[in-house]
Write a protein that holds these residues in place. Structure first.
Motif, mmCIF file in Angstrom:
data_model
loop_
_atom_site.group_PDB
_atom_site.id
_atom_site.type_symbol
_atom_site.label_atom_id
_atom_site.label_comp_id
_atom_site.label_asym_id
_atom_site.label_seq_id
_atom_site.Cartn_x
_atom_site.Cartn_y
_atom_site.Cartn_z
ATOM 1 N N LEU A 230 0.869 -1.177 0.000
ATOM 2 C CA LEU A 230 0.000 0.000 0.000
ATOM 3 C C LEU A 230 0.906 1.228 0.000
ATOM 4 N N GLU A 231 0.908 1.962 -1.116
ATOM 5 C CA GLU A 231 1.913 3.007 -1.315
ATOM 6 C C GLU A 231 1.442 4.405 -0.948
ATOM 7 N N ASP A 232 0.182 4.718 -1.231
ATOM 8 C CA ASP A 232 -0.241 6.110 -1.126
ATOM 9 C C ASP A 232 -1.758 6.171 -1.007
ATOM 10 N N PHE A 233 -2.260 7.301 -0.515
ATOM 11 C CA PHE A 233 -3.704 7.505 -0.491
ATOM 12 C C PHE A 233 -4.005 8.990 -0.589
ATOM 13 N N GLU A 234 -5.209 9.303 -1.003
ATOM 14 C CA GLU A 234 -5.663 10.685 -1.148
ATOM 15 C C GLU A 234 -7.105 10.751 -0.666
ATOM 16 N N LEU A 235 -7.420 11.799 0.105
ATOM 17 C CA LEU A 235 -8.764 11.954 0.657
ATOM 18 C C LEU A 235 -9.507 13.105 -0.005
ATOM 19 N N PHE A 236 -10.788 12.870 -0.232
ATOM 20 C CA PHE A 236 -11.706 13.903 -0.696
ATOM 21 C C PHE A 236 -12.905 13.905 0.253
ATOM 22 N N GLU A 237 -13.837 14.821 0.041
ATOM 23 C CA GLU A 237 -14.945 14.949 0.984
ATOM 24 C C GLU A 237 -15.684 13.623 1.185
ATOM 25 N N ASN A 238 -15.970 12.946 0.082
ATOM 26 C CA ASN A 238 -16.756 11.711 0.179
ATOM 27 C C ASN A 238 -16.024 10.491 -0.370
ATOM 28 N N HIS A 239 -14.770 10.653 -0.715
ATOM 29 C CA HIS A 239 -14.059 9.549 -1.361
ATOM 30 C C HIS A 239 -12.649 9.363 -0.805
ATOM 31 N N LEU A 240 -12.241 8.117 -0.787
ATOM 32 C CA LEU A 240 -10.865 7.712 -0.495
ATOM 33 C C LEU A 240 -10.305 7.098 -1.776
ATOM 34 N N VAL A 241 -9.107 7.540 -2.163
ATOM 35 C CA VAL A 241 -8.415 6.943 -3.311
ATOM 36 C C VAL A 241 -7.091 6.375 -2.791
ATOM 37 N N TYR A 242 -6.849 5.094 -3.056
ATOM 38 C CA TYR A 242 -5.609 4.504 -2.542
ATOM 39 C C TYR A 242 -4.876 3.740 -3.650
ATOM 40 N N GLN A 243 -3.559 3.687 -3.481
ATOM 41 C CA GLN A 243 -2.673 3.135 -4.514
ATOM 42 C C GLN A 243 -1.888 1.964 -3.954
ATOM 43 N N LYS A 244 -1.916 0.857 -4.682
ATOM 44 C CA LYS A 244 -1.182 -0.353 -4.301
ATOM 45 C C LYS A 244 -0.219 -0.756 -5.407
ATOM 46 N N ARG A 245 0.717 -1.616 -5.026
ATOM 47 C CA ARG A 245 1.640 -2.200 -5.999
ATOM 48 C C ARG A 245 1.723 -3.692 -5.724
ATOM 49 N N LYS A 246 1.343 -4.494 -6.718
ATOM 50 C CA LYS A 246 1.393 -5.943 -6.593
ATOM 51 C C LYS A 246 2.153 -6.508 -7.780
ATOM 52 N N ASP A 247 3.142 -7.347 -7.502
ATOM 53 C CA ASP A 247 4.013 -7.884 -8.552
ATOM 54 C C ASP A 247 4.638 -6.766 -9.378
ATOM 55 N N GLY A 248 4.834 -5.623 -8.734
ATOM 56 C CA GLY A 248 5.460 -4.490 -9.414
ATOM 57 C C GLY A 248 4.504 -3.623 -10.196
ATOM 58 N N ILE A 249 3.227 -3.988 -10.278
ATOM 59 C CA ILE A 249 2.255 -3.257 -11.086
ATOM 60 C C ILE A 249 1.363 -2.404 -10.174
ATOM 61 N N THR A 250 1.196 -1.142 -10.555
ATOM 62 C CA THR A 250 0.412 -0.196 -9.758
ATOM 63 C C THR A 250 -1.079 -0.340 -10.044
ATOM 64 N N SER A 251 -1.883 -0.248 -8.979
ATOM 65 C CA SER A 251 -3.335 -0.145 -9.129
ATOM 66 C C SER A 251 -3.818 1.021 -8.277
ATOM 67 N N ILE A 252 -4.845 1.718 -8.752
ATOM 68 C CA ILE A 252 -5.430 2.845 -8.017
ATOM 69 C C ILE A 252 -6.924 2.596 -7.887
ATOM 70 N N THR A 253 -7.432 2.634 -6.650
ATOM 71 C CA THR A 253 -8.829 2.301 -6.365
ATOM 72 C C THR A 253 -9.536 3.504 -5.752
ATOM 73 N N VAL A 254 -10.757 3.766 -6.216
ATOM 74 C CA VAL A 254 -11.597 4.840 -5.688
ATOM 75 C C VAL A 254 -12.706 4.215 -4.849
ATOM 76 N N ARG A 255 -12.844 4.692 -3.600
ATOM 77 C CA ARG A 255 -13.878 4.172 -2.708
ATOM 78 C C ARG A 255 -14.761 5.317 -2.218
ATOM 79 N N GLU A 256 -16.081 5.119 -2.279
ATOM 80 C CA GLU A 256 -16.998 6.041 -1.625
ATOM 81 C C GLU A 256 -16.974 5.726 -0.130
ATOM 82 N N ILE A 257 -16.646 6.717 0.674
ATOM 83 C CA ILE A 257 -16.364 6.450 2.086
ATOM 84 C C ILE A 257 -17.601 5.939 2.821
ATOM 85 N N THR A 258 -18.759 6.539 2.578
ATOM 86 C CA THR A 258 -19.947 6.162 3.358
ATOM 87 C C THR A 258 -20.463 4.774 3.000
ATOM 88 N N SER A 259 -20.540 4.457 1.712
ATOM 89 C CA SER A 259 -21.098 3.169 1.298
ATOM 90 C C SER A 259 -20.068 2.053 1.247
#
Length: 682
Positions: A321-350
Motif C-alpha cells: 500500500l503506497e499512497d492515499f488521497e482523501l476527498f470529501e466523500n471519497h478515499l483513493v488509494y494506490q497499491k503495488r502488486k508484482d510491481g504493477i500499480t493499481s489505483i482504487t476509488v472508494r466512496e467512504i460512506t457506502s
C-alpha cells in the motif's frame, strides 16, 4: 594520446575495529572548495576529458540540438486549483526557467504573473527555486532560492498586490514555508550548514528580523530528517520526523498563533506512519503489524491507543500500500502488486469502490496535484516507456476520465514505432528480478546484435518506474535496447524487496544488476560486447560496485555524482547525509557493519584489473555526495587499473547534486554521455 592527470599520493592511515586502511587520496577533501591545488586538479581532469572527447564535439552538438529539438519551447503545466485561483507554470522560447502564473479559471482568464524565474536567475550561473507557497488570503508568495547548489535556501516574500518584495529575508533554510491561517506568520526550517540536516522549525512574524524568530521545534536525533506540510483542510500544520526505520509526525493548529507541536503518536523504532485529517477523524498509513503497510482510521481521543485504530484498507502480504488521497466523500488509494500499480476509488460512506483502468503491462501511475478536499475528480499522472507523460482527471463518482494534457514530443516521434516489455530475470539466489525494456520495433532483432543501455538505482526503497524519456529516443533510434533493472533495494516488489537490498543485504543490489545484464545477453536482447550501464548518486555506488565485481560484462559505464567512498563517508558525522543514513547502510562504528561496507565499498575494492571505459561526472558544490568521493575514486582507478580504456572525469564547477540548472543546460551533460557511448561503438 595525451597523458591523464596524475594525482600525488599522500598516505593517510585510518584505524577502526583494529583494521588499518591507508587512503592515499584523503587529501582531496576540502570543505571550503577553495584549495588551489585541488581546484587545479579538477580543472586538469576537465581539460583532459575535453581533449579526449574533442573528436566528438560535433556529435555532441548534434545530440544537444536533437535532444533540445524534441522539447516544446512554449509550454505550460496543467493548472492546479487552490482556493479561488488556478496555478500553473509556463516556459517559452529558449528560456531556461519557468514563469509562475495564476488565473481565474482553468482556461487562463485574467492571468497574473507571480514570478519570472528567468529574471531571478539572470545574474547567477546556478539558480534553483524551491518551496513556492501562497498565503491563505492569496496575497503573499513565499519562495526559496539557492544560487550555489548546496540546497541551502534564502526565503523571500513577495506582495502580489503590489508586485514588490517585503523586507523579510531568511537565510540558511530548507526553502520550505507553511503559513499560519492569519496570514501574518509562517513556519520554516533552518538547516545545519555543515551537515545540511534540517533540524530546527521556526515561526517567523512578517515584518520582523530573522533573529527574532521563535524556535518551535528542534530535532536532537541526527538520524532524522525534518520537513513541513499542511493538512488538506488547512486546519493543521505537520512537522514530519523521518528516519530510515521510523516515521512520525507532530501537529500544530494552523489557527492558533501560539500553538506548540504535539506528537500525533509516539516515535517508536521500526514504526512508520503518516496521517491525513478528514473531518474529525484521521486516516493513518502505517506499517503497524503490516510489513507492506495498511490504512487505518482513528480520532483525536483514541489516537494514542493504536489498538483502537480501525482498518480502512487491510494489509496484504503480496501487495504494498503506497499512497492515499482523501476527498470529501471519497478515499483513493494506490497499491503495488508484482510491481504493477493499481489505483482504487472508494466512496467512504457506502464502501463501494472501483479500480481505475490501466492497460499497458509496464507503466507509471500516481496521484498528483490533488490539493482541494472538495474536488470532484482525482488527478492522475500516467506514463510508460512508450507513452509520454499524461495528466488525467477521473471523476470520483462516475470514473469518467478526461485527458488534460499529454507531453508533446516534437520531431518524428510516434509511439507505434516502439515496443516495451516487462520480463522477469532469475537472480543467482533464485529471486525473480523485474526488468522493463523498450526498443524500436524496426531496428530490434532478438539475435544478440543490439547495444544495451541498462539503468539502475536500488537504494532507499526508491522505485524507478518505467516512464517515458524523450532523451532515450536518441538511443532507441540508433538501435539501442534500453532497460531498467528493478533490483533489490527498491520497493518494486514491496517492502521486503527493499529490506533485502539494504544494510547487511546490500550486496543483493549489485548482484541483481549483474545477473540482469548476463540474462539479457543470454536471451539475446543485446550483444555481449555492447553493454553500457548508467547510474547516479546511490546508483553511482551501484556502478562502482558492479565494475569491481564484473568489469568484463560492460563496454562502458557512466557514473554520475557517485557515492563510492562508503566507509570513510559513513564514519564522518560532519558530512551531510551520514548519521541519518545509518538505517540504510549501517553504522560503521559497529564492526559488523564496518566489515560489510568494506566488502563492497567501490573505492576500497579497486584492484589491479582491467576496467571498462568509464565516464564520471560530479558537481563541485554537490550537497549529497561530496565532489571528493568521485575525485578520489578516479585517482585510485588511474593508479591501479591495468587497461588502456578511457577513464574520464568531468566536474561542473558551478553545479551540485542535480547537475546544471535550467531546462536546456542539463542536456549538454546528456549529450556528452551519449557521445561517449556512441564513440565506443565505432
Amino acid at each position: 594520446m595525451p597523458s591523464a592527470p596524475v594525482a600525488k599520493k599522500v598516505p593517510y592511515e585510518m584505524t577502526h575495529h583494529d583494521h588499518k586502511r591507508v587512503d592515499n587520496y584523503y587529501w582531496m577533501r576540502d570543505d571550503s572548495r577553495s584549495d588551489k591545488e585541488i581546484l587545479a586538479h579538477l580543472e586538469a581532469e576537465n581539460a583532459f576529458t575535453d581533449t579526449m572527447l574533442s573528436h566528438t564535439e560535433a556529435e555532441q552538438n548534434v545530440l544537444f540540438e536533437e535532444l533540445k529539438g524534441r522539447i516544446v519551447k512554449d509550454d505550460s503545466s496543467v493548472p492546479v486549483k487552490k482556493g479561488n485561483f488556478f496555478y500553473t507554470t509556463e516556459v517559452s522560447g529558449d528560456n531556461e526557467y519557468p514563469v509562475y502564473v495564476r488565473a481565474d479559471n482553468f482556461d487562463g482568464e485574467n492571468k497574473l504573473t507571480l514570478l519570472d524565474v528567468n529574471q531571478l536567475a539572470s545574474e547567477h550561473e546556478y539558480y534553483h527555486l524551491s518551496g513556492t507557497s501562497i498565503s491563505p488570503d492569496a496575497n503573499l508568495l513565499a519562495y526559496g532560492e539557492d544560487t550555489l547548489s548546496r540546497r541551502i535556501y534564502t526565503l523571500r516574500i513577495k506582495d502580489l498586490t503590489t508586485d514588490q518584495l517585503l523586507k523579510d529575508e531568511l537565510a540558511g533554510t530548507s526553502g520550505q514555508v507553511v503559513w499560519q491561517n492569519d496570514n501574518k506568520a509562517f513556519y520554516y526550517i533552518k538547516k545545519d550548514e555543515q551537515t545540511l540536516l534540517e533540524y530546527q522549525v521556526y515561526k517567523h512574524e512578517l515584518g520582523t528580523d530573522q533573529s527574532e524568530d521563535v524556535l518551535i521545534y528542534e530535532e536532537t536525533d541526527l538520524s532524522f530528517y525534518t520537513f513541513l506540510s499542511k493538512s488538506k483542510d488547512d486546519t493543521e500544520v505537520y512537522i514530519w520526523h523521518y528516519s530510515t526505520d521510523c516515521k512520525a509526525v507532530s501537529v500544530l493548529s494552523a489557527d492558533d498563533a501560539n500553538a506548540v507541536p504535539e506528537l500525533f503518536y509516539p516515535r517508536e523504532h521500526g514504526l512508520e506512519y503518516s496521517i491525513e485529517k478528514h473531518g474529525d477523524s484521521y486516516f493513518v498509513l502505517t506499517n503497524h503489524k503490516a510489513t507492506n503497510f495498511r490504512l487505518m482510521t482513528t480520532n483525536a481521543a483514541e489516537k494514542y491507543d493504536i489498538d483502537l485504530w480501525q482498518d480502512a484498507v487491510e494489509p496484504e502480504t503480496d501487495a504494498l500500500l503506497e499512497d492515499f488521497e482523501l476527498f470529501e466523500n471519497h478515499l483513493v488509494y494506490q497499491k503495488r502488486k508484482d510491481g504493477i500499480t493499481s489505483i482504487t476509488v472508494r466512496e467512504i460512506t457506502s464502501g463501494s469502490e472501483y479500480q481505475l483502468p490501466f492497460e499497458e503491462q509496464a507503466f507509471t501511475a500516481g496521484m498528483s496535484g490533488n490539493i482541494e478536499m472538495d474536488a470532484p475528480a482525482v488527478r492522475i499522472y500516467y506514463s510508460s516507456l512508450t507513452t509520454p507523460a499524461s495528466s488525467y482527471d477521473f471523476e470520483l463518482t462516475t470514473g469518467h476520465s478526461t485527458l488534460l494534457k499529454q507531453q508533446k514530443v516534437l520531431g518524428e516521434f510516434s509511439p507505434d514505432n516502439y515496443q516495451s516489455e516487462r520480463i522477469m530475470v532469475t537472480a543467482r539466489d533464485g529471486k525473480r528480478v523485474p526488468v522493463s525494456l523498450v526498443y524500436r520495433k524496426d531496428s530490434f532483432k532478438q539475435d544478440g546484435t543490439n547495444p544495451l543501455y541498462q539503468y539502475g538505482y536500488g537504494s532507499y526503497g526508491a522505485t524507478i518506474d518505467p516512464s517515458f524519456s524523450r532523451n532515450w529516443l536518441s538511443l532507441l533510434d540508433r538501435g539501442f535496447v534500453c532497460a531498467i533493472a528493478h533490483i533489490r533495494g527498491s520497493e518494486m516488489l514491496g517492502r521486503p524487496w527493499y529490506e533485502d537490498g539494504k544494510l547487511l543485504n546490500k550486496m543483493n543490489t549489485f548482484t541483481d544488476f549483474i545477473d540482469v545484464t548476463m540474462s539479457l545477453v543470454e536471451q539475446k536482447y543485446c550483444a555481449d560486447d555492447k553493454v553500457f550501464a548508467v547510474g547516479g548518486s546511490a546508483g553511482g555506488l551501484l556502478m562502482g560496485a558492479v565494475v569491481n565485481m564484473a568489469p568484463e560484462l560492460y563496454r562502458g559505464i557512466a557514473s554520475h555524482v557517485p557515492f563510492v567512498d562508503v566507509v570513510t563517508t559513513m564514519l564522518d558525522e560532519s558530512i551531510p547525509l551520514t548519521t541519518n543514513e545509518y538505517g540504510e547502510w549501517g553504522n560503521p562504528n559497529e564492526k559488523v557493519y564496518y566489515d560489510y561496507m568494506l566488502s563492497y565499498s567501490p573505492y576500497d575494492n579497486i584492484t589491479p584489473q582491467a576496467y571498462p571505459h568509464i565516464l564520471v561526472t560530479t558537481g563541485l558544490h554537490d550537497s549529497q555526495v561530496q565532489y571528493f568521493e568521485p575525485m578520489k575514486w578516479v585517482a585510485k582507478l588511474r593508479e591501479l587499473k591495468t587497461d588502456n580504456n578511457k577513464l574520464l572525469f568531468k566536474t561542473d564547477m558551478e553545479a551540485g547534486h542535480g547537475g546544471a540548472s535550467g531546462r536546456f543546460k542539463a542536456l549538454h551533460d546528456k549529450a556528452l554521455e551519449y557521445a561517449f557511448f556512441f564513440d565506443l561503438l565505432k
